[in-house]
Design an enzyme around this catalytic site. Structure first.
Site, short mmCIF file in Angstrom:
data_model
loop_
_atom_site.label_atom_id
_atom_site.label_comp_id
_atom_site.label_asym_id
_atom_site.label_seq_id
_atom_site.Cartn_x
_atom_site.Cartn_y
_atom_site.Cartn_z
N ARG A 19 0.83 -1.22 0.00
CA ARG A 19 0.00 0.00 0.00
C ARG A 19 0.87 1.26 0.00
NH1 ARG A 19 -2.77 0.37 6.08
NH2 ARG A 19 -1.03 -0.54 7.21
N GLU A 67 -19.35 3.93 -1.08
CA GLU A 67 -18.51 3.37 -2.14
C GLU A 67 -19.14 3.51 -3.53
OE1 GLU A 67 -19.50 1.82 0.65
OE2 GLU A 67 -17.63 1.99 1.79
N HIS A 118 -6.00 -3.78 0.95
CA HIS A 118 -6.27 -4.92 1.80
C HIS A 118 -6.56 -6.19 0.99
CE1 HIS A 118 -5.99 -2.05 4.90
NE2 HIS A 118 -6.80 -2.60 5.79
#
Ligand SMILES: Cc1ncc(C[n+]2csc(CCOP(=O)(O)OP(=O)(O)O)c2C)c(N)n1
Ligand SMILES: [Mg+2]
Lengths: 326, 275
Positions: A19, A67, A118
């Site tokens: 990340r 989202e 993730h």
């Protein structure tokens, strides 16, 4: 076949979360192109978009925990000539907003970039709800979408810049935990171009993400048993590099795929779709076997789910038996 | 303004466009009659008297944008776009056929003049928010319009977008709700009540305007009020009749997604002509 030797100390590699590579890559992309904008959905620091936000506050939009809205606002920005990056946990990005990605982004081939955080079981303690294990399958089946699973933080940074430079929807997957750095600044990266990072003749291990490191370690272990394993970094799941895969199959006549994702529909499936139709060879897959993840520390989970060099070694030996039996 | 038509001319235009909608639906053999007829007056005013656009230069960046969030009523948008000159009228009779530039739901890469594809309800307002943010970033004075259905208000994403537009005070954005009180399964109030709708939009920090969605000057006036309002996005809640103009289609939910057959078309034509 192009061979790119990776100068990694397999015994004690440097470890960086991929990340971080995404976060740096996004800032690089922002410096390169003033049309690059980013949308945050209340997990901005966790997905490393806060670095972009600090550098370019006027090009960052907070959308709250929403989202689907995040995805379609990005589509609207793309329609106005911006290059929006939508970053979210892979489960929510690819899952919650899938119809938005399909119908609003991909159907019209809008220039929206997706950063899936993730990725994989290594998310650890948060457990199954947050461990993205299906998103490669969800993204790979969409026309116009590109899907990239970088091997480490350095490659994640390059991939992020590369998708900013290339028109069209693209998904780049990265992880939360520190993982071994196997590439370096000089390692070439091109969307759609897999490369052989260790040559071999008996079996080809085709890996992506953090499994590239496990594959390299497995190859070293196999060498001790007199088995010569090739390792391919197949960072681009789509468009898949057919030529390199077919060449590897022709040379070794046995293939193992390795990924931190469900076996159904992931990178391994994509590889075997190519090989089954072009150059069928005995093949086995390493990945998550049709089950949800669970809480635990990342190393324990990787072992429990068979996502280790040892498991790759076992599976490689099985595939070699299949090859001999022919 | 695209064309300076007076009220009488606008009314004549919408009558003509209603007949075209019905003819193309009849030829296609399927499609959404009810919602096309309830929104045609709004679309006609929007494209003739409100929006800044140029059919000779459909992609010029400074144009206003339109998002048909309730994509299923694209026949109404297609006749308006053809009437403005974005493509030849002859295409109207190819609606929903293989190879047509007029897909069953809007597809921006096939139909000239379409700013965005749609068809999955609930997504358009978010796209419009992104467009309005983009215009603001570039200090452009484009306005963004988004037409929604009243049943569509049940989609959660509408309210995500409403919250975002209110948060960013997007006064270059104007939503329109075609409040025909019907959806597929029946009356909106029975399927899933959305009232009090105006209070909801107000609570999400929008300027709410009401109009009669079949009265030309009421519609025009509503758009003028929206453009003049600063500091908040505006939403026009337009009172409409589903199937407006064809007596046997009016207020009937079974005319939502059905095209008229030849006989029904003839009856409808008579009604519209005699009106
Ligand atoms: C996400 C999604 N769910 C369901 C549908 C199917 N659908 C098409 S039109 C419609 C009803 C829409 O009602 P309303 O918004 O009131 O539109 P109008 O009455 O103007 O036709 C439904 C459920 C769809 N197109 N998209
Ligand atoms: Mg309705």
């Amino acid at each position: 076949m192009e061979i790119v030797e990776l100068k990694v100390n397999l015994a004690s590699p440097e470890r960086v979360p991929s990340r971080d590579g995404y976060g740096h890559g996004l800032v690089d992309a922002g410096k390169m192109d003033e049309n690059v904008v980013a949308l945050g959905a209340d997990i901005t620091a966790s997905v490393r978009v806060d670095w972009f936000q600090k550098e370019f506050p006027e090009r960052f939009f907070s959308v709250g925990i929403a989202e689907q809205d995040q995805m379609c606002i990005a589509a609207g920005l793309a329609l106005m000539g911006k290059v929006p990056f939508v970053t979210n946990y892979g489960v929510f990005l690819a899952g919650r907003a899938w119809d938005q990605i399909r119908t609003t982004v991909c159907y019209s081939n809008l220039n929206v970039k997706l950063g899936g955080a993730h990725g994989g079981i290594s998310v650890g303690a948060d457990g199954a709800t947050h461990q993205a294990l299906e998103e490669i399958a969800l993204m790979r089946c969409l026309p116009n979408m590109k899907v990239i699973v970088p091997a480490d933080a350095i490659e994640a940074r390059k991939a992020t810049v590369a998708i900013a430079k290339t028109y069209g929807p693209a998904y780049v997957r990265f992880g939360r935990e520190k993982v071994p750095v196997v590439t370096d600044e000089a390692t070439p990266f091109e969307i759609g171009k897999a490369y052989c990072c260790k040559d071999g003749t008996d079996v080809a291990i085709v890996a992506c993400g953090a499994m590239v490191y496990e594959a390299l370690v497995a190859a070293e272990k196999l060498a001790k048993s007199g088995i010569s394993a090739m390792v391919i970094n197949n960072h681009t799941v789509k468009p898949i590099d057919k030529d390199t895969l077919i060449e590897a199959a022709k040379k070794t006549k046995a293939v193992v795929t390795a990924e931190e994702h469900q076996l159904m529909g992931g990178m391994g499936s994509a590889v075997l779709e190519v090989l089954a139709q072009n150059y069928p060879v005995p093949a086995r897959m390493v990945g998550v076997e049709d089950r949800f993840g669970e809480s635990g520390d990342p190393d324990t989970l990787m072992k429990a789910f068979g996502l280790t060099s040892d498991h790759i070694v076992e599976v490689a030996k099985e595939v070699l038996k299949m090859k001999m039996a022919r | 303004m695209f064309r300076n038509l007076n009220e009488g001319q606008l009314r004549a235009k919408t009558k003509e466009l209603r007949t075209k909608i019905l003819k193309m639906l009849c030829e296609a053999g399927s499609g959404h009659s009810g919602g096309s007829l309830s929104s045609i007056d709004i679309l006609t005013v929007l494209y003739n008297k409100v929006m800044n656009h140029d059919p000779k230069n459909p992609k010029y960046p400074g144009r206003d944008r339109f998002v048909l969030s309730k994509g299923h009523v694209c026949p109404a948008l297609y006749v308006v776009l053809a009437d403005c000159g974005y493509f030849d009228e002859s295409h109207l009779m190819t609606l929903r056929k293989y190879g047509s530039i007029l897909q069953g739901h809007p597809y921006m890469h096939k139909t000239p003049g379409l700013d965005v594809s749609s068809g999955s309800l609930g997504q358009g307002l978010s796209v419009a928010v992104g467009m309005a943010l983009g215009a603001r970033m570039d200090k452009g004075n484009q306005r963004v319009y988004c037409l929604m259905g009243d049943g569509e208000q049940q989609e959660g994403q509408i309210w995500e977008a409403a919250m975002a537009a209110g948060h960013y005070k997007l006064d270059n954005l104007c939503g329109i709700v075609d409040q025909n009180r019907l959806q597929i399964d029946g009356f909106v109030k029975d399927v899933m009540n959305i009232e009090p709708l105006a209070d909801k939009w107000t609570a999400f920090n929008w300027n709410v305007i009401r109009c009669d969605g079949h009265d030309m000057s009421s519609i025009e006036n509503a758009f003028a009020q929206a453009a003049a309002f600063k500091g908040k996005p505006s939403v026009i809640i337009a009172d409409t009749v589903k199937g407006k103009g064809v007596s046997f289609m009016e207020n009937k939910c079974n005319w939502h997604g059905v095209a008229p057959n030849k006989e029904q078309l003839e009856t409808a034509m008579c009604e519209l002509e005699c009106d």
